[in-house]
Design a protein around this motif. Structure first.
Motif, PDB file in Angstrom:
ATOM      1  N   ALA A  34       0.844  -1.193   0.000  1.00 50.99           N
ATOM      2  CA  ALA A  34       0.000   0.000   0.000  1.00 50.99           C
ATOM      3  C   ALA A  34       0.872   1.233   0.000  1.00 50.99           C
ATOM      4  CB  ALA A  34      -0.911  -0.011   1.228  1.00 50.99           C
ATOM      5  N   ALA A  35       1.686   1.395  -1.039  1.00 47.27           N
ATOM      6  CA  ALA A  35       2.636   2.501  -1.064  1.00 47.27           C
ATOM      7  C   ALA A  35       2.035   3.703  -1.757  1.00 47.27           C
ATOM      8  CB  ALA A  35       3.916   2.085  -1.774  1.00 47.27           C
ATOM      9  N   ARG A  36       2.501   4.861  -1.363  1.00 45.70           N
ATOM     10  CA  ARG A  36       2.074   6.101  -1.989  1.00 45.70           C
ATOM     11  C   ARG A  36       3.264   6.839  -2.583  1.00 45.70           C
ATOM     12  NH1 ARG A  36      -3.225   7.699  -1.976  1.00 45.70           N
ATOM     13  NH2 ARG A  36      -2.526   9.826  -1.665  1.00 45.70           N
ATOM     14  N   LEU A  37       4.353   6.927  -1.845  1.00 46.49           N
ATOM     15  CA  LEU A  37       5.507   7.647  -2.362  1.00 46.49           C
ATOM     16  C   LEU A  37       6.764   6.916  -1.970  1.00 46.49           C
ATOM     17  CD1 LEU A  37       6.640  10.173  -3.739  1.00 46.49           C
ATOM     18  CD2 LEU A  37       6.727  11.255  -1.493  1.00 46.49           C
ATOM     19  N   SER A  38       7.612   6.623  -2.941  1.00 41.20           N
ATOM     20  CA  SER A  38       8.853   5.925  -2.680  1.00 41.20           C
ATOM     21  C   SER A  38      10.008   6.734  -3.236  1.00 41.20           C
ATOM     22  CB  SER A  38       8.852   4.535  -3.318  1.00 41.20           C
ATOM     23  OG  SER A  38       7.768   3.783  -2.837  1.00 41.20           O
ATOM     24  N   PHE A  39      11.178   6.514  -2.743  1.00 40.67           N
ATOM     25  CA  PHE A  39      12.365   7.254  -3.135  1.00 40.67           C
ATOM     26  C   PHE A  39      13.523   6.280  -3.313  1.00 40.67           C
ATOM     27  CE2 PHE A  39       9.781   9.802  -0.329  1.00 40.67           C
ATOM     28  CZ  PHE A  39       9.705  11.016  -0.951  1.00 40.67           C
ATOM     29  N   PRO A  40      14.663   6.643  -3.911  1.00 40.23           N
ATOM     30  CA  PRO A  40      15.073   7.759  -4.759  1.00 40.23           C
ATOM     31  C   PRO A  40      14.476   7.707  -6.164  1.00 40.23           C
ATOM     32  CG  PRO A  40      16.977   6.604  -3.871  1.00 40.23           C
ATOM     33  CD  PRO A  40      15.744   5.839  -3.475  1.00 40.23           C
ATOM     34  N   SER A  41      15.058   7.294  -7.289  1.00 40.15           N
ATOM     35  CA  SER A  41      14.318   7.105  -8.530  1.00 40.15           C
ATOM     36  C   SER A  41      15.170   6.651  -9.681  1.00 40.15           C
ATOM     37  CB  SER A  41      13.590   8.361  -8.936  1.00 40.15           C
ATOM     38  OG  SER A  41      12.898   8.160 -10.131  1.00 40.15           O
ATOM     39  N   GLN A 287      18.629  -4.456  -6.814  1.00 38.51           N
ATOM     40  CA  GLN A 287      18.107  -4.229  -8.158  1.00 38.51           C
ATOM     41  C   GLN A 287      16.956  -5.176  -8.466  1.00 38.51           C
ATOM     42  OE1 GLN A 287      20.944  -3.346 -11.192  1.00 38.51           O
ATOM     43  NE2 GLN A 287      19.674  -4.219 -12.818  1.00 38.51           N
ATOM     44  N   LYS A 288      17.097  -6.437  -8.095  1.00 37.35           N
ATOM     45  CA  LYS A 288      16.006  -7.389  -8.300  1.00 37.35           C
ATOM     46  C   LYS A 288      14.772  -6.979  -7.501  1.00 37.35           C
ATOM     47  CE  LYS A 288      19.107 -11.279  -9.239  1.00 37.35           C
ATOM     48  NZ  LYS A 288      18.640 -11.566 -10.606  1.00 37.35           N
ATOM     49  N   PHE A 289      15.004  -6.501  -6.299  1.00 37.29           N
ATOM     50  CA  PHE A 289      13.915  -6.026  -5.445  1.00 37.29           C
ATOM     51  C   PHE A 289      13.150  -4.889  -6.122  1.00 37.29           C
ATOM     52  CE2 PHE A 289      12.660  -3.033  -2.003  1.00 37.29           C
ATOM     53  CZ  PHE A 289      11.758  -3.827  -1.323  1.00 37.29           C
ATOM     54  N   PHE A 290      13.903  -3.890  -6.626  1.00 33.52           N
ATOM     55  CA  PHE A 290      13.247  -2.729  -7.218  1.00 33.52           C
ATOM     56  C   PHE A 290      12.669  -3.017  -8.600  1.00 33.52           C
ATOM     57  CE2 PHE A 290      15.899  -0.328  -4.095  1.00 33.52           C
ATOM     58  CZ  PHE A 290      14.824   0.229  -3.401  1.00 33.52           C
ATOM     59  N   PRO A 297       1.602  -1.739  -9.541  1.00 32.50           N
ATOM     60  CA  PRO A 297       0.796  -0.673 -10.146  1.00 32.50           C
ATOM     61  C   PRO A 297       0.608   0.566  -9.282  1.00 32.50           C
ATOM     62  CG  PRO A 297      -0.159  -2.788 -10.684  1.00 32.50           C
ATOM     63  CD  PRO A 297       0.980  -3.069  -9.726  1.00 32.50           C
ATOM     64  N   ASP A 298       0.298   0.376  -8.003  1.00 38.02           N
ATOM     65  CA  ASP A 298       0.043   1.535  -7.149  1.00 38.02           C
ATOM     66  C   ASP A 298       1.299   2.389  -7.002  1.00 38.02           C
ATOM     67  OD1 ASP A 298      -1.496   3.154  -5.330  1.00 38.02           O
ATOM     68  OD2 ASP A 298      -0.344   2.238  -3.713  1.00 38.02           O
ATOM     69  N   ILE A 299       2.441   1.746  -6.791  1.00 41.43           N
ATOM     70  CA  ILE A 299       3.695   2.479  -6.625  1.00 41.43           C
ATOM     71  C   ILE A 299       4.094   3.152  -7.932  1.00 41.43           C
ATOM     72  CG2 ILE A 299       6.154   2.265  -6.095  1.00 41.43           C
ATOM     73  CD1 ILE A 299       5.448  -0.103  -4.315  1.00 41.43           C
ATOM     74  N   ASN A 300       4.027   2.422  -9.027  1.00 40.83           N
ATOM     75  CA  ASN A 300       4.424   2.963 -10.317  1.00 40.83           C
ATOM     76  C   ASN A 300       3.572   4.157 -10.710  1.00 40.83           C
ATOM     77  OD1 ASN A 300       4.294   2.735 -13.594  1.00 40.83           O
ATOM     78  ND2 ASN A 300       6.285   2.079 -12.783  1.00 40.83           N
ATOM     79  N   LYS A 305       3.179  10.045 -11.332  1.00 39.74           N
ATOM     80  CA  LYS A 305       2.438  11.275 -11.085  1.00 39.74           C
ATOM     81  C   LYS A 305       3.353  12.352 -10.519  1.00 39.74           C
ATOM     82  CE  LYS A 305      -1.808  12.976  -8.902  1.00 39.74           C
ATOM     83  NZ  LYS A 305      -2.961  12.609  -8.028  1.00 39.74           N
ATOM     84  N   VAL A 306       4.187  11.971  -9.547  1.00 39.99           N
ATOM     85  CA  VAL A 306       5.110  12.935  -8.949  1.00 39.99           C
ATOM     86  C   VAL A 306       6.146  13.390  -9.979  1.00 39.99           C
ATOM     87  CG1 VAL A 306       6.902  13.243  -7.197  1.00 39.99           C
ATOM     88  CG2 VAL A 306       4.774  12.085  -6.606  1.00 39.99           C
ATOM     89  N   LEU A 307       6.666  12.450 -10.767  1.00 44.64           N
ATOM     90  CA  LEU A 307       7.653  12.800 -11.788  1.00 44.64           C
ATOM     91  C   LEU A 307       7.048  13.695 -12.857  1.00 44.64           C
ATOM     92  CD1 LEU A 307       9.461   9.361 -12.148  1.00 44.64           C
ATOM     93  CD2 LEU A 307      10.378  11.442 -11.103  1.00 44.64           C
ATOM     94  N   SER A 308       5.768  13.514 -13.151  1.00 37.39           N
ATOM     95  CA  SER A 308       5.092  14.383 -14.107  1.00 37.39           C
ATOM     96  C   SER A 308       5.007  15.813 -13.595  1.00 37.39           C
ATOM     97  CB  SER A 308       3.688  13.842 -14.396  1.00 37.39           C
ATOM     98  OG  SER A 308       2.969  14.725 -15.226  1.00 37.39           O
ATOM     99  N   VAL A 309       4.727  15.953 -12.298  1.00 30.70           N
ATOM    100  CA  VAL A 309       4.703  17.295 -11.692  1.00 30.70           C
ATOM    101  C   VAL A 309       6.067  17.956 -11.832  1.00 30.70           C
ATOM    102  CG1 VAL A 309       4.498  18.539  -9.500  1.00 30.70           C
ATOM    103  CG2 VAL A 309       2.834  16.766 -10.082  1.00 30.70           C
TER     104      VAL A 309
END
Length: 388
Positions: A34-41, A287-290, A297-300, A305-309
């Motif tokens: 149930a993620a909303r925002l993850s970092f780095p990128s 790397q395999k984890f990420f 889908p929810d994280i992506n 959305k944030v990257l679009s902003v």
């Protein structure tokens, strides 16, 4: 390095649980994140780490997710090996008593104060950002510091708590600005963690154009990478976990000779740090984890959305990119590509390539040049007209 390697192996022994990654993630019950925002990128799909040879580790590293029930509450692989962190996310510094000499006019007659929002890199501590706050304080500008402990991103919600903290910071910034309509802002981000935090702040302030219009300038240190690239996320997390023991925090092989500075050759490091087997194993496993987590889908969707902003909806203020060709976490060409895109949108873009300094190490490597470049940019920001 031997101790770091041993630590890395222990770290990954906990991460490499039984099963096959893709089958566990997609062949059975879906991973419940149930993620909303993850970092780095990060972009596309795995590209080799510059200066690293980790093929042997790649063949042996595997990571799997439980097929049902998820991880134990509050944990993901290797989370329990990360140290607890009770440090506050948000820390306000007292505003300078005498800010009349600020290049932005803060404190002068008829002008409001200026606040810089310092958004730290993954694993940064408040004491690390204090040095940058002091740089601004000497120029009559107050600061609020925001850090992201790594445990907060690796918990079961993979960043939801961080998103709430970013929302808290956004609310505090709004309250500060609303107290005096003459007050203005600067943004100073570090690595993709701080960069994405900035995107989340802008998203939170979409209904407050009167606040975003008061942003005089944005400084971007060691970022960004616009696309979602698991190998860059892995590099960022590995560097944050291993800190100074990581080969990624040293210069790249092609930059060891460095530029000529003040008549003498700059050598950030006399020897290129070679990755240990443990570090290669850590990178491969992360790397395999990420490769799985970033495409849930929810994280992506949230990331895009944030990257679009950040790519299309930044305030029309000057942007200043501080980066290095030697950065082994955020490739310099990724920063340059993003700058060109912003210029194509009509943004005012400024930059300085430090050439040989490692990731988020430009100020420590070149303190006088860094400060001088900041002075130049603050003078540019002083000419920006803001709404009041």
């Amino acid at each position: 390095m031997a101790m770091a390697a041993a630590s890395s192996v222990r770290l990954l022994a906990a991460a490499a649980t039984a099963g096959h990654l893709r089958r566990a993630a997609f062949g059975r019950a879906p991973v419940q994140v149930a993620a909303r925002l993850s970092f780095p990128s990060g972009r596309g799909h795995p590209a080799p780490f510059r200066g690293l040879s980790c093929s042997a580790a790649s063949a042996s590293a595997s990571l799997s997710f439980p097929s049902s029930g998820g991880w134990p509450p509050g944990s993901v692989p290797f989370l329990n090996l990360l140290p607890p962190d009770s440090e506050p996310f948000i820390e306000w510094d007292p505003h300078p008593a005498d800010s009349a000499a600020s290049p932005l006019g803060g404190g002068a007659a008829g002008e409001g104060a200026t606040l810089v929002v310092l958004l730290g890199w993954l694993g940064a501590r408040q004491k690390h950002l204090r040095r940058y706050a002091d740089l601004y304080r000497e120029r009559g500008i107050g600061a609020v510091r925001f850090v992201v402990p790594m445990r907060e991103l690796m918990g079961l919600d993979l960043g939801r708590r961080v998103e709430r903290r970013v929302a808290d910071l956004s609310a505090e910034i709004v309250a500060w600005c609303d107290a005096d309509r003459r007050r203005t802002l600067l943004i100073h981000t570090f690595s993709n963690t701080g960069w994405l935090a900035y995107g989340a702040i802008l998203e939170n302030l979409q209904s407050r154009a009167d606040i975003t219009e008061r942003i005089r300038g944005c400084v971007v240190d060691s970022a960004p990478v616009l696309e979602i690239r698991p190998e860059i996320w892995a590099a960022g997390f590995s560097a944050a976990m291993l800190k100074k023991s990581s080969s990624l925090t040293g210069p790249s092989a092609e930059s060891l000779d460095g530029p000529i500075v003040n008549g003498s050759l700059n050598r950030v490091s006399s020897n290129l740090t070679r990755p240990s087997w443990g570090e290669c194993f850590l990178l491969s496993t992360l790397q395999k984890f990420f490769e799985i987590v970033l495409y849930v889908p929810d994280i992506n969707s949230r990331l895009r959305k944030v990257l679009s902003v950040l790519s299309d909806k930044q305030p029309p203020c000057p942007q200043f990119y501080l980066y290095s060709s030697a950065d082994r976490v955020i490739p310099g060409e990724c920063v340059e590509s993003f700058m060109e895109m912003q210029r194509s949108l009509g943004r005012s873009v400024y930059a300085h390539n430090f050439v040989s300094s490692p990731h988020v190490d430009h100020y420590r490597s070149f303190p006088h040049i860094y400060a001088a470049k900041m002075d130049e940019f603050l003078k540019i920001c002083s000419t920006v007209k803001v709404s009041s």
